[in-house]
Design a protein around this motif. Structure first.
Motif, PDB file in Angstrom:
ATOM      1  N   GLY A 150      12.356 -10.986 -35.840  1.00  0.00           N
ATOM      2  CA  GLY A 150      11.689  -9.704 -35.969  1.00  0.00           C
ATOM      3  C   GLY A 150      11.096  -9.160 -34.690  1.00  0.00           C
ATOM      4  N   VAL A 151      11.029  -9.984 -33.632  1.00  0.00           N
ATOM      5  CA  VAL A 151      10.442  -9.551 -32.351  1.00  0.00           C
ATOM      6  C   VAL A 151      11.508  -9.696 -31.275  1.00  0.00           C
ATOM      7  CG1 VAL A 151       8.618  -9.929 -30.657  1.00  0.00           C
ATOM      8  CG2 VAL A 151       8.146 -10.292 -33.100  1.00  0.00           C
ATOM      9  N   GLU A 152      12.067  -8.580 -30.870  1.00  0.00           N
ATOM     10  CA  GLU A 152      13.194  -8.614 -29.939  1.00  0.00           C
ATOM     11  C   GLU A 152      12.832  -9.319 -28.626  1.00  0.00           C
ATOM     12  OE1 GLU A 152      16.372  -5.530 -27.834  1.00  0.00           O
ATOM     13  OE2 GLU A 152      14.878  -4.796 -29.264  1.00  0.00           O
ATOM     14  N   GLY A 153      11.600  -9.129 -28.154  1.00  0.00           N
ATOM     15  CA  GLY A 153      11.212  -9.722 -26.876  1.00  0.00           C
ATOM     16  C   GLY A 153      11.251 -11.237 -26.860  1.00  0.00           C
ATOM     17  N   LEU A 154      11.196 -11.849 -28.038  1.00  0.00           N
ATOM     18  CA  LEU A 154      11.262 -13.310 -28.116  1.00  0.00           C
ATOM     19  C   LEU A 154      12.686 -13.841 -27.987  1.00  0.00           C
ATOM     20  CD1 LEU A 154       8.713 -14.030 -30.997  1.00  0.00           C
ATOM     21  CD2 LEU A 154       8.416 -14.510 -28.559  1.00  0.00           C
ATOM     22  N   ARG A 155      13.661 -12.946 -28.010  1.00  0.00           N
ATOM     23  CA  ARG A 155      15.060 -13.388 -27.910  1.00  0.00           C
ATOM     24  C   ARG A 155      15.452 -13.501 -26.442  1.00  0.00           C
ATOM     25  NH1 ARG A 155      17.099  -8.763 -31.816  1.00  0.00           N
ATOM     26  NH2 ARG A 155      15.319  -8.886 -33.252  1.00  0.00           N
ATOM     27  N   THR A 156      14.897 -14.469 -25.800  1.00  0.00           N
ATOM     28  CA  THR A 156      15.135 -14.729 -24.380  1.00  0.00           C
ATOM     29  C   THR A 156      15.194 -16.227 -24.159  1.00  0.00           C
ATOM     30  OG1 THR A 156      14.223 -14.496 -22.136  1.00  0.00           O
ATOM     31  CG2 THR A 156      12.645 -14.607 -23.942  1.00  0.00           C
ATOM     32  N   THR A 157      15.927 -16.628 -23.148  1.00  0.00           N
ATOM     33  CA  THR A 157      16.016 -18.069 -22.840  1.00  0.00           C
ATOM     34  C   THR A 157      14.900 -18.513 -21.904  1.00  0.00           C
ATOM     35  OG1 THR A 157      17.462 -17.669 -20.936  1.00  0.00           O
ATOM     36  CG2 THR A 157      18.521 -18.001 -23.089  1.00  0.00           C
ATOM     37  N   ARG A 158      14.100 -17.590 -21.435  1.00  0.00           N
ATOM     38  CA  ARG A 158      13.093 -17.896 -20.420  1.00  0.00           C
ATOM     39  C   ARG A 158      11.727 -18.131 -21.070  1.00  0.00           C
ATOM     40  NH1 ARG A 158      16.979 -14.637 -18.594  1.00  0.00           N
ATOM     41  NH2 ARG A 158      17.543 -14.591 -16.371  1.00  0.00           N
ATOM     42  N   THR A 159      11.073 -19.217 -20.695  1.00  0.00           N
ATOM     43  CA  THR A 159       9.800 -19.600 -21.319  1.00  0.00           C
ATOM     44  C   THR A 159       8.707 -18.582 -21.067  1.00  0.00           C
ATOM     45  OG1 THR A 159      10.361 -21.941 -21.112  1.00  0.00           O
ATOM     46  CG2 THR A 159       8.026 -21.400 -21.415  1.00  0.00           C
ATOM     47  N   ARG A 160       8.517 -18.182 -19.826  1.00  0.00           N
ATOM     48  CA  ARG A 160       7.413 -17.283 -19.505  1.00  0.00           C
ATOM     49  C   ARG A 160       7.633 -15.905 -20.117  1.00  0.00           C
ATOM     50  NH1 ARG A 160       6.061 -16.127 -14.069  1.00  0.00           N
ATOM     51  NH2 ARG A 160       3.922 -15.853 -14.807  1.00  0.00           N
ATOM     52  N   ALA A 161       8.888 -15.443 -20.147  1.00  0.00           N
ATOM     53  CA  ALA A 161       9.173 -14.142 -20.756  1.00  0.00           C
ATOM     54  C   ALA A 161       8.874 -14.185 -22.246  1.00  0.00           C
ATOM     55  CB  ALA A 161      10.627 -13.753 -20.505  1.00  0.00           C
ATOM     56  N   ALA A 162       9.244 -15.307 -22.902  1.00  0.00           N
ATOM     57  CA  ALA A 162       8.968 -15.430 -24.338  1.00  0.00           C
ATOM     58  C   ALA A 162       7.470 -15.497 -24.595  1.00  0.00           C
ATOM     59  CB  ALA A 162       9.656 -16.675 -24.884  1.00  0.00           C
ATOM     60  N   LEU A 163       6.755 -16.206 -23.735  1.00  0.00           N
ATOM     61  CA  LEU A 163       5.306 -16.306 -23.903  1.00  0.00           C
ATOM     62  C   LEU A 163       4.649 -14.940 -23.736  1.00  0.00           C
ATOM     63  CD1 LEU A 163       2.876 -18.164 -24.311  1.00  0.00           C
ATOM     64  CD2 LEU A 163       2.908 -18.644 -21.850  1.00  0.00           C
ATOM     65  N   SER A 164       5.107 -14.176 -22.769  1.00  0.00           N
ATOM     66  CA  SER A 164       4.579 -12.825 -22.568  1.00  0.00           C
ATOM     67  C   SER A 164       4.871 -11.940 -23.773  1.00  0.00           C
ATOM     68  CB  SER A 164       5.182 -12.222 -21.302  1.00  0.00           C
ATOM     69  OG  SER A 164       4.768 -10.890 -21.123  1.00  0.00           O
ATOM     70  N   ALA A 165       6.084 -12.064 -24.309  1.00  0.00           N
ATOM     71  CA  ALA A 165       6.453 -11.250 -25.469  1.00  0.00           C
ATOM     72  C   ALA A 165       5.609 -11.618 -26.688  1.00  0.00           C
ATOM     73  CB  ALA A 165       7.935 -11.425 -25.778  1.00  0.00           C
ATOM     74  N   ALA A 166       5.318 -12.921 -26.829  1.00  0.00           N
ATOM     75  CA  ALA A 166       4.474 -13.351 -27.945  1.00  0.00           C
ATOM     76  C   ALA A 166       3.075 -12.761 -27.825  1.00  0.00           C
ATOM     77  CB  ALA A 166       4.409 -14.875 -27.988  1.00  0.00           C
ATOM     78  N   GLY A 167       2.586 -12.672 -26.614  1.00  0.00           N
ATOM     79  CA  GLY A 167       1.278 -12.066 -26.402  1.00  0.00           C
ATOM     80  C   GLY A 167       1.286 -10.586 -26.719  1.00  0.00           C
ATOM     81  N   GLU A 168       2.331  -9.885 -26.273  1.00  0.00           N
ATOM     82  CA  GLU A 168       2.419  -8.450 -26.536  1.00  0.00           C
ATOM     83  C   GLU A 168       2.548  -8.165 -28.036  1.00  0.00           C
ATOM     84  OE1 GLU A 168       5.612  -6.904 -24.258  1.00  0.00           O
ATOM     85  OE2 GLU A 168       4.667  -7.330 -22.312  1.00  0.00           O
ATOM     86  N   ALA A 169       3.207  -9.077 -28.756  1.00  0.00           N
ATOM     87  CA  ALA A 169       3.365  -8.897 -30.195  1.00  0.00           C
ATOM     88  C   ALA A 169       2.154  -9.409 -30.971  1.00  0.00           C
ATOM     89  CB  ALA A 169       4.622  -9.626 -30.664  1.00  0.00           C
ATOM     90  N   GLU A 170       1.130  -9.859 -30.246  1.00  0.00           N
ATOM     91  CA  GLU A 170      -0.113 -10.351 -30.849  1.00  0.00           C
ATOM     92  C   GLU A 170       0.120 -11.560 -31.746  1.00  0.00           C
ATOM     93  OE1 GLU A 170      -2.023  -7.052 -32.741  1.00  0.00           O
ATOM     94  OE2 GLU A 170      -2.512  -6.063 -30.839  1.00  0.00           O
ATOM     95  N   LEU A 171       1.150 -12.353 -31.378  1.00  0.00           N
ATOM     96  CA  LEU A 171       1.382 -13.616 -32.079  1.00  0.00           C
ATOM     97  C   LEU A 171       0.531 -14.729 -31.493  1.00  0.00           C
ATOM     98  CD1 LEU A 171       5.281 -13.436 -32.261  1.00  0.00           C
ATOM     99  CD2 LEU A 171       3.642 -12.866 -34.079  1.00  0.00           C
ATOM    100  N   ILE A 172      -0.038 -14.453 -30.344  1.00  0.00           N
ATOM    101  CA  ILE A 172      -0.857 -15.433 -29.648  1.00  0.00           C
ATOM    102  C   ILE A 172      -1.957 -14.684 -28.914  1.00  0.00           C
ATOM    103  CG2 ILE A 172       0.736 -15.419 -27.676  1.00  0.00           C
ATOM    104  CD1 ILE A 172      -0.039 -18.291 -27.098  1.00  0.00           C
TER     105      ILE A 172
END
Length: 994
Positions: A890-912
């Motif tokens: 459900g969160v397009e930004g999390l569909r990445t192979t890169r750890t830091r990019a996924a962590l940033s996307a999780a923050g932007e989506a307020e999952l963390i």
């Protein structure tokens, strides 16, 4: 006619240097001057001053304050020495003009011109100030004595060294008078103790400024029949009162602050100690800088016998300081800290603390004294210029070099004195106003274009001082081994070894052999090396392993010695030489890569030479090299050659960026880590592409019977490779039209097997290890599967760990269309539409707990293991991957192979929480940098900090801890950062909240 006379007088004033001739003409026309105004001798005297307008204003004020102004004017006209002295002082010092206006009779102190007045010593100064009846009387007497010193200085009767010594003697006499006043106020305290005042810094070194803190240390002993505690309390009161008398500001101004912060424990320690207490502290707790400071210790007031006893007792400790552990890093850090503390806006105006300033000369002279004064007692003078003379006489510094530094030091100190004299304020900054600079230039003898001449001289002397490391430390070392007669100082072999040892070289005898091999002889190559080595030796000495730097430089020079461009590049491209020195002394990986491809030195001199190349460009180059090769083995060797050069490019850029220079500060670690990971991923992907082409051509020619793709997994797929990472991969194929599945499968297996064989051929390069264990069924499963087979397996049998592994799957080599279709196939598996089931969640948590308990090396410290330890890479990555498995659908930004990019996307989506995201990101970056640092330093992969002190120091330098003592701080910081990350990971990974 009257107008003509006016124009004539006006022109006379302009020619004599008045900048406000109209105002000067009005002042001279006042009744106070009478017929004196027409005397050309007086006008000439004004013209000889630093600031004729200031001198005239000062004289007007003095005449107006004088009870008998005619006597003053008559004496002034009759006595050229008085004219020169009085007007010279008034033309350079507004503050002393203020003093004369308050005490007009003090001009008479300048009226006599006897030989005994030329260079008074401490006794004469004591006779001048000791009769003071109260603190204000002492301040007045001090300023009157200072007036005489300034007059001799400005008129050239005293040179810089004599002036500085007179100021130090006046300070000592004033301290004695102040202590006498303090004792008179508290006679019982004076009877209870013996107290000695030990001059430190410029006061102790007999080289004081006009306006400076006077550094002191107090030593006390009980008087007969007095308890020690009582005596120390009494001595403390006397010392404090003496300091207040000198430091207080009243209508008479202030004398100077007395600073006792060089005492043991600084301002936190007791003001007064016994001799035994001083020695106990120095033997147990003192730092290197304290012994360097004690080099200038000199009894100046109070009980001189006690002061001499103190000086004799501490001297042996001072001259053993160079044998202390971490001596060189401690001294280097002291100088570094001084420069770091200069406000950025003031660096270019600093005469004392900035690069090329006074502190550079003093620092270098003191370091040479501490190194060689252990065995040569002639070097133990506390006075900078005397010590420099002794270093030249002893052969430790070339005479021409010593003369140049002497001249530069005198110029800079003279400039500092003139600046301070104007307002009698403590400053070391070049004033910004043109009028102030004009006055300074004229005070130093520049007349026609005083401001430009002043700056020209300043630049010349500052440039000479900036070369002091080369001149004072390293050039004599080369002369000692090169067997040259160049008219310079020659160090004996033992003195050369001693100097190298003190500068941080663990094997000075070996270092001398390298220097001899590089610099001896009359060849052009040796001559260029003698030009380069002094600077290189300084850069090596500033590293964690100077011996390795010098050894590696010799190896590279031997390998490239006959190449005409090599030494020319280092000589003519300043950045290339410094970059090479940093790289060669920073660890094993980069030098080992360079020694196998020494022509890569050329990258260090190219402005863009250390910038990583794109994967596309590398792949194109590797494939072209493979295409030219005669067989598969030589093709892979060519691909490895490109990889070796590019790994050196990446490692060298990383090291230079991490350490930084004075001109280029260290870069931000976050983008550096991302860039390095992407660069290493690109290098290995291009190498795989080349090896794959070689494997196919060796048996099938230009086309394999089946389409074939290599899928990067783990850090490879995540663009997060470190220098020592394996390449995790999957192999996928798809039969070409008309080819049976059986034939295609055999061909795919054969090419994968051949690819692995070629990459496993013996090599001295860092290996590129292919790991295919993340394939379906792990090691038990087939090495290669068809796209359809993967689809069937993931549809029917995929486990939670395989979905997690696929989160970082990305095509890296082979058929691009097949690679794209593979990622389309696995997207539903790794980004499940319904998130994770409870069973899958439990399985992932169980696997992580098992990994921590089973894969952590025995005996490893879990608080510092970068991969599996507390708050390390695994904690962060598994936490991020769990978020991806749950929410990526459900969160397009999390569909990445890169750890830091996924962590940033999780923050932007307020999952963390943003703070939690920052904590995890900081820990991941730090752990990644530690792994990179270990590989760079040791030349082999590792997840823990090295135990060897030098290797640990090199890791610390890479991470931003330049001094040797920073290793403990580095480990503490690592544990603190990862401890916080562990707390976040446990809460997010093992918690129950969604």
């Amino acid at each position: 006619m009257q107008g003509g006379r006016r124009d004539s007088r006006y022109g006379q004033l302009v020619r004599r240097g008045f900048t406000e001739p109209a105002a000067a003409e009005r002042l001279l026309a006042s009744d106070a001057f009478g017929e004196v105004r027409a005397d050309t001798q007086l006008l000439d005297a004004f013209g000889a001053t630093a600031d004729p307008d200031l001198a005239l204003n000062g004289l007007v004020r003095l005449v107006e304050a004088e009870e008998d102004p005619q006597r003053l004017l008559d004496t002034l006209l009759a006595s050229k020495p008085l004219r020169d002295r009085l007007l010279g002082v008034l033309g350079v010092s507004e503050a002393l003009g203020d003093h004369l206006a308050r005490h007009p009779d003090d001009w008479q102190a300048l009226a006599t011109y006897e030989r005994r007045d030329l260079h008074p010593g401490i006794e004469e100064f004591e006779a001048a100030v000791r009769p003071a009846t109260d603190p204000d009387d002492l301040r007045h007497r001090y300023r009157r004595a200072l007036l005489s010193i300034a007059a001799r200085d400005v008129c050239g009767t005293s040179d810089l060294a004599q002036t500085a010594a007179e100021l130090a003697d006046l300070a000592a006499a004033t301290l004695r008078a102040a202590l006498s006043l303090a004792s008179a106020e508290a006679p019982e305290d004076a009877k209870s103790c013996r107290i000695a005042v030990v001059g430190m810094g410029k006061c102790g070194g007999c080289e004081l400024n006009y306006v400076s803190d006077v550094d002191v240390i107090f030593v006390a002993e009980p008087a007969d029949g007095t308890e020690e505690a009582q005596a120390l309390q009494a001595a403390g009161r006397l010392a404090a009162r003496m300091m207040r008398i000198c430091s207080d500001t009243t209508a008479e101004g202030t004398i100077w602050p007395v600073d006792a912060n060089l005492r043991p424990e600084g301002r936190n320690g007791p003001l007064v100690r016994t001799l035994y207490s001083h020695l106990a502290y120095l033997n147990r707790w003192a730092k290197t800088w304290e012994f360097q400071a004690l080099l200038k210790a000199r009894p100046v007031a109070g009980d001189m016998a006690l002061g001499e006893a103190y000086a004799e007792a501490v001297a042996p400790l001072v001259w053993q300081a160079a044998e202390r552990e971490n001596f060189v890093p401690d001294v280097q850090q002291m100088r570094r800290r001084v420069v770091e503390n200069i406000p950025a806006a003031q660096v270019d105006r600093e005469l004392k603390l900035g690069p090329g300033g006074l502190r550079d000369v003093e620092f270098a002279v003191q370091l040479l004294q501490l190194v060689h004064g252990r065995t040569d007692t002639t070097l133990r003078s506390p006075t900078t210029l005397d010590a420099l003379d002794a270093l030249a006489a002893g052969g430790y510094v070339g005479r021409q070099d010593a003369a140049a530094l002497d001249s530069a030091y005198r110029f800079l100190r003279m400039l500092e004195h003139r600046i301070q004299l104007h307002k009698m304020r403590r400053t070391h900054l070049m004033p910004e106003g043109e009028a102030d600079q004009r006055r300074l230039g004229r005070s130093l003898g520049y007349r026609s274009d005083s401001v430009n001449e002043l700056h020209k001289a300043w630049r010349k002397h500052a440039a000479a001082v900036r070369r002091l490391h080369e001149k004072l430390f390293y050039r004599p070392l080369l002369d000692a081994v090169a067997q040259l007669d160049v008219g310079e100082a020659r160090l004996s072999p033992s003195a050369a070894r001693q100097r190298l040892e003190a500068l941080g070289y663990a094997d000075p005898a070996g270092a001398l052999r390298h220097l001899e091999a590089l610099a001896s002889g009359v060849s052009r190559k040796a001559a260029i090396q003698r030009t380069l080595l002094p600077v290189l030796l300084g850069w090596f000495a500033d590293s964690a392993d100077p011996d390795a730097g010098l050894l590696n430089f010799r190896k590279v020079s031997d390998a490239l010695g006959t190449t005409p461009w090599y030494l020319r590049l280092l000589r003519d491209e300043g950045a290339a030489a410094e970059n090479l020195a940093r790289v060669l002394s920073a660890g094993r990986l980069a030098p080992d890569l360079l020694l196998r491809a020494p022509e890569a030195v050329a990258l260090l001199g190219d402005e863009g030479g250390l910038r990583p190349r794109t994967r596309e460009a590398l792949t194109q180059e590797v494939l072209a090299a493979v295409g030219r090769a005669a067989d598969a083995e030589s093709a892979v060797a060519a691909a490895r050659g490109v990889r070796r050069r590019e790994m050196f490019r990446t490692a060298a850029g990383d090291l230079i960026g991490a350490y930084g220079t004075e001109e280029l500060p260290a870069e931000d670690p976050a983008p550096a880590v991302d860039r390095i990971g992407a660069a290493l991923t690109g290098i290995n992907a291009a190498t795989l592409a080349g090896a794959l082409r070689a494997a196919v051509r060796g048996r099938w020619g230009d086309e394999l019977p089946t389409r074939f793709a290599v899928i990067g997994m783990g850090r490879f797929g995540g663009h997060e490779l470190s220098y020592g990472s394996d390449a995790d991969v999957l192999f996928v194929h798809e039969a070409r039209e008309g080819v049976s599945e059986q034939e295609a499968g055999k061909a795919a297996l054969a090419v994968a097997t051949e690819l692995r064989r070629l990459l496993q051929l013996p090599t001295s390069d860092p290996p590129l290890l292919i790991d295919a264990d993340l394939r379906p069924e792990g090691r038990s499963g087939p090495l290669v599967r068809s796209l359809e087979s993967y689809a069937g397996y993931y549809r029917r049998w995929s486990a939670a760990w395989e979905s997690q592994a696929l989160l970082r799957a990305e095509p890296v080599a082979g058929d691009e269309d097949l690679g794209r279709r593979f990622t389309e196939l696995i997207d539903p598996v790794r980004y499940p539409a319904d998130g994770l089931s409870e069973e899958a969640l439990r399985e992932i948590r169980r696997l992580k707990a098992r990994m921590e308990s089973e894969r952590m090396p025995r005996g490893a410290d879990s608080t510092t293991h970068a991969k599996l330890g507390r708050g390390g890479l695994a904690d962060v990555e598994w936490t991020v991957q769990l978020l991806q498995l749950r929410h990526a659908a459900g969160v397009e930004g999390l569909r990445t192979t890169r750890t830091r990019a996924a962590l940033s996307a999780a923050g932007e989506a307020e999952l963390i929480d943003p703070e939690d995201a920052q904590t995890l990101d900081e820990a991941w970056l730090l752990a990644t940098r530690v792994r990179n640092a270990v590989m760079l330093v040791r030349g082999r992969a590792g997840d823990t900090f090295p135990s060897d002190a030098r290797e640990l120091g090199a890791v610390g330098r890479y991470l931003g801890y330049p001094e040797a003592s920073g290793s403990g701080e580095m480990l503490d910081d690592y544990r603190r950062v990862t401890r916080r990350a562990r707390a976040v990971a446990e809460r997010l990974f093992y918690g129950t909240s969604e």
